[in-house]
Design a protein around this motif. Structure first.
Motif, mmCIF file in Angstrom:
data_model
loop_
_atom_site.group_PDB
_atom_site.id
_atom_site.type_symbol
_atom_site.label_atom_id
_atom_site.label_comp_id
_atom_site.label_asym_id
_atom_site.label_seq_id
_atom_site.Cartn_x
_atom_site.Cartn_y
_atom_site.Cartn_z
ATOM 1 N N ASN A 117 1.018 -0.671 0.027
ATOM 2 C CA ASN A 117 -0.025 0.236 -0.132
ATOM 3 C C ASN A 117 0.900 1.288 0.750
ATOM 4 O O ASN A 117 1.561 2.053 0.996
ATOM 5 N N PRO A 118 0.641 1.949 -1.426
ATOM 6 C CA PRO A 118 2.225 3.077 -1.271
ATOM 7 C C PRO A 118 1.122 4.934 -0.480
ATOM 8 O O PRO A 118 0.218 4.278 -0.672
ATOM 9 N N SER A 119 2.212 4.709 -0.374
ATOM 10 C CA SER A 119 1.638 6.452 0.885
ATOM 11 C C SER A 119 2.237 7.210 -0.277
ATOM 12 O O SER A 119 3.263 7.636 -0.280
ATOM 13 N N ASN A 120 1.122 8.086 -0.570
ATOM 14 C CA ASN A 120 1.974 9.885 -1.600
ATOM 15 C C ASN A 120 1.414 10.668 -0.537
ATOM 16 O O ASN A 120 0.845 10.922 0.638
ATOM 17 N N ASP A 121 3.237 11.561 -0.230
ATOM 18 C CA ASP A 121 3.268 12.901 -0.107
ATOM 19 C C ASP A 121 3.132 14.331 -0.468
ATOM 20 O O ASP A 121 3.319 14.910 -0.604
ATOM 21 N N GLY A 122 2.651 13.986 -1.864
ATOM 22 C CA GLY A 122 2.602 14.984 -2.710
ATOM 23 C C GLY A 122 3.105 15.305 -3.717
ATOM 24 O O GLY A 122 3.542 16.194 -5.213
ATOM 25 N N THR A 123 5.408 14.854 -3.461
ATOM 26 C CA THR A 123 6.024 14.955 -4.199
ATOM 27 C C THR A 123 6.755 13.591 -4.356
ATOM 28 O O THR A 123 7.540 13.635 -5.549
ATOM 29 N N ILE A 124 7.169 12.363 -3.734
ATOM 30 C CA ILE A 124 7.556 11.462 -3.632
ATOM 31 C C ILE A 124 6.370 9.999 -3.026
ATOM 32 O O ILE A 124 5.152 10.443 -2.961
ATOM 33 N N ILE A 125 6.139 9.309 -3.778
ATOM 34 C CA ILE A 125 5.769 7.600 -2.533
ATOM 35 C C ILE A 125 6.556 7.162 -1.904
ATOM 36 O O ILE A 125 7.793 6.792 -2.595
ATOM 37 N N ARG A 126 5.963 6.994 -1.012
ATOM 38 C CA ARG A 126 6.662 5.673 -0.149
ATOM 39 C C ARG A 126 6.273 4.493 0.236
ATOM 40 O O ARG A 126 5.260 4.522 0.080
ATOM 41 N N ILE A 127 6.871 3.208 -0.546
ATOM 42 C CA ILE A 127 6.375 2.169 0.061
ATOM 43 C C ILE A 127 7.322 1.744 0.878
ATOM 44 O O ILE A 127 8.502 1.274 0.997
ATOM 45 N N VAL A 128 6.963 0.620 1.952
ATOM 46 C CA VAL A 128 7.227 -0.046 3.357
ATOM 47 C C VAL A 128 6.773 -2.009 2.533
ATOM 48 O O VAL A 128 5.102 -2.052 2.993
ATOM 49 N N PHE A 129 7.626 -2.635 2.630
ATOM 50 C CA PHE A 129 7.468 -3.551 1.632
ATOM 51 C C PHE A 129 6.977 -4.942 3.194
ATOM 52 O O PHE A 129 8.025 -4.329 4.356
ATOM 53 N N PRO A 130 6.029 -5.547 3.631
ATOM 54 C CA PRO A 130 6.229 -6.240 4.935
ATOM 55 C C PRO A 130 7.037 -7.804 4.908
ATOM 56 O O PRO A 130 7.454 -7.819 3.902
ATOM 57 N N GLU A 131 7.179 -7.510 5.832
ATOM 58 C CA GLU A 131 8.157 -8.404 6.028
ATOM 59 C C GLU A 131 8.015 -9.809 5.441
ATOM 60 O O GLU A 131 6.578 -10.285 5.368
ATOM 61 N N LEU A 132 8.693 -10.996 5.181
ATOM 62 C CA LEU A 132 8.361 -11.834 4.301
ATOM 63 C C LEU A 132 8.034 -13.023 5.460
ATOM 64 O O LEU A 132 9.003 -13.573 6.430
ATOM 65 N N SER A 133 7.248 -13.436 5.613
ATOM 66 C CA SER A 133 6.412 -14.679 6.496
ATOM 67 C C SER A 133 7.166 -15.809 5.853
ATOM 68 O O SER A 133 7.471 -16.155 4.942
ATOM 69 N N GLU A 134 7.237 -17.639 6.630
ATOM 70 C CA GLU A 134 7.763 -18.469 6.328
ATOM 71 C C GLU A 134 7.472 -18.651 5.399
ATOM 72 O O GLU A 134 7.317 -19.611 4.119
ATOM 73 N N GLN A 135 5.612 -18.399 5.359
ATOM 74 C CA GLN A 135 4.916 -19.292 4.035
ATOM 75 C C GLN A 135 4.657 -18.418 2.824
ATOM 76 O O GLN A 135 4.661 -19.345 2.124
ATOM 77 N N ARG A 136 4.479 -17.038 3.128
ATOM 78 C CA ARG A 136 5.072 -16.453 1.811
ATOM 79 C C ARG A 136 6.264 -16.981 1.119
ATOM 80 O O ARG A 136 6.816 -17.005 -0.063
ATOM 81 N N ARG A 137 7.726 -17.096 2.009
ATOM 82 C CA ARG A 137 8.861 -17.215 1.293
ATOM 83 C C ARG A 137 8.792 -18.842 0.308
ATOM 84 O O ARG A 137 9.186 -18.799 -0.678
ATOM 85 N N ARG A 138 8.037 -19.672 1.539
ATOM 86 C CA ARG A 138 7.490 -21.133 0.376
ATOM 87 C C ARG A 138 7.049 -20.535 -0.849
ATOM 88 O O ARG A 138 7.013 -21.360 -1.850
ATOM 89 N N ASP A 139 5.766 -20.376 -1.084
ATOM 90 C CA ASP A 139 4.973 -19.938 -2.162
ATOM 91 C C ASP A 139 6.304 -19.005 -3.247
ATOM 92 O O ASP A 139 5.588 -19.242 -3.875
ATOM 93 N N LEU A 140 6.669 -18.066 -2.521
ATOM 94 C CA LEU A 140 7.609 -17.572 -3.702
ATOM 95 C C LEU A 140 8.796 -18.190 -4.022
ATOM 96 O O LEU A 140 9.028 -18.507 -5.526
ATOM 97 N N VAL A 141 8.929 -19.797 -3.839
ATOM 98 C CA VAL A 141 9.871 -20.705 -4.120
ATOM 99 C C VAL A 141 9.398 -21.458 -5.224
ATOM 100 O O VAL A 141 9.435 -21.870 -6.139
ATOM 101 N N LYS A 142 7.861 -21.624 -4.586
ATOM 102 C CA LYS A 142 6.843 -22.092 -5.874
ATOM 103 C C LYS A 142 7.163 -21.411 -6.788
ATOM 104 O O LYS A 142 7.257 -22.181 -8.479
ATOM 105 N N VAL A 143 6.342 -20.135 -6.692
ATOM 106 C CA VAL A 143 6.869 -19.365 -8.274
ATOM 107 C C VAL A 143 8.164 -19.043 -8.700
ATOM 108 O O VAL A 143 7.696 -19.497 -10.517
ATOM 109 N N ALA A 144 8.934 -19.192 -8.153
ATOM 110 C CA ALA A 144 9.850 -19.233 -8.872
ATOM 111 C C ALA A 144 10.703 -20.813 -9.156
ATOM 112 O O ALA A 144 10.624 -20.898 -10.964
#
Length: 185
Positions: free
Chosen positions: A90-117
């Motif tokens: 969910n990007p945040s816009n302050d009018g001049t830039i867009i700031r994006i903070v990525f959530p920490e990868l959970s173990e399940q998400r890592r395993r899902d990304l391995v399947k994608v790879a």
């Protein structure tokens, strides 16, 4: 003629490996890179434009990206494209830039990304094998038409098999590195 067929097959196999590299770069790991944005297209004055052509990227922290658009009027379009992408941020816009903070990868998400790879690696292997099959058909056709001898055809097939194994090995090595990167905590 056989040499042209082999050269064409090697070029196509090289292209399959480079596509696999791009696909692996788009799979995010713990540290964010601008490559995760490479497939995002922004509606810029009615034309779909890659976000890298519209903005610069700054990574002050491993999980934070700051996007600075070259044209400030494109800020809402870039924000909308990033929000609508499959990055899950969910990007945040302050009018001049867009700031994006990525959530920490959970173990399940890592395993899902391995399947994608693994899926992307298999797609690359299939592509390389298809190139091999088409090249082999071309070599067989050349031999059948009498433009080359059977010995030359067998030698070319051996070279084609070696190239196939070499490029499949490159894809396997890329997958191994990506898996190690994804599963390391």
């Amino acid at each position: 003629m056989i040499d042209d067929t082999l050269l064409d097959a090697e070029e196509k196999m090289e292209k399959a490996v480079s596509v696999a590299k791009e696909d692996f770069a788009n799979i995010r790991t713990g540290r964010i890179t601008p490559a995760v944005f490479s497939k995002i297209l922004v509606d810029y004055y009615g034309a779909p434009t890659p976000v890298q052509q519209l903005a610069s990227f700054h990574i002050p922290e491993p999980r934070m990206v700051i996007i600075t658009p070259y044209d400030k009027s494109s800020l809402p379009s870039i924000e909308k494209a990033v929000r609508g992408s499959d990055l899950g941020v969910n990007p945040s816009n302050d009018g001049t830039i867009i700031r994006i903070v990525f959530p920490e990868l959970s173990e399940q998400r890592r395993r899902d990304l391995v399947k994608v790879a693994r899926s992307k690696a298999e797609d690359a292997r299939v592509s390389i094998r298809n190139v091999r099959r088409h090249a082999k058909d071309g070599i067989d056709r050349i031999v059948r038409d009498g433009d080359a001898g059977e010995d030359d055809g067998r030698r070319a097939e051996k070279d084609l098999d070696e190239a196939t194994h070499r490029y499949v090995g490159q894809v396997d090595e890329l997958l191994r590195l990506k898996e190690a990167d994804l599963l390391s905590v």
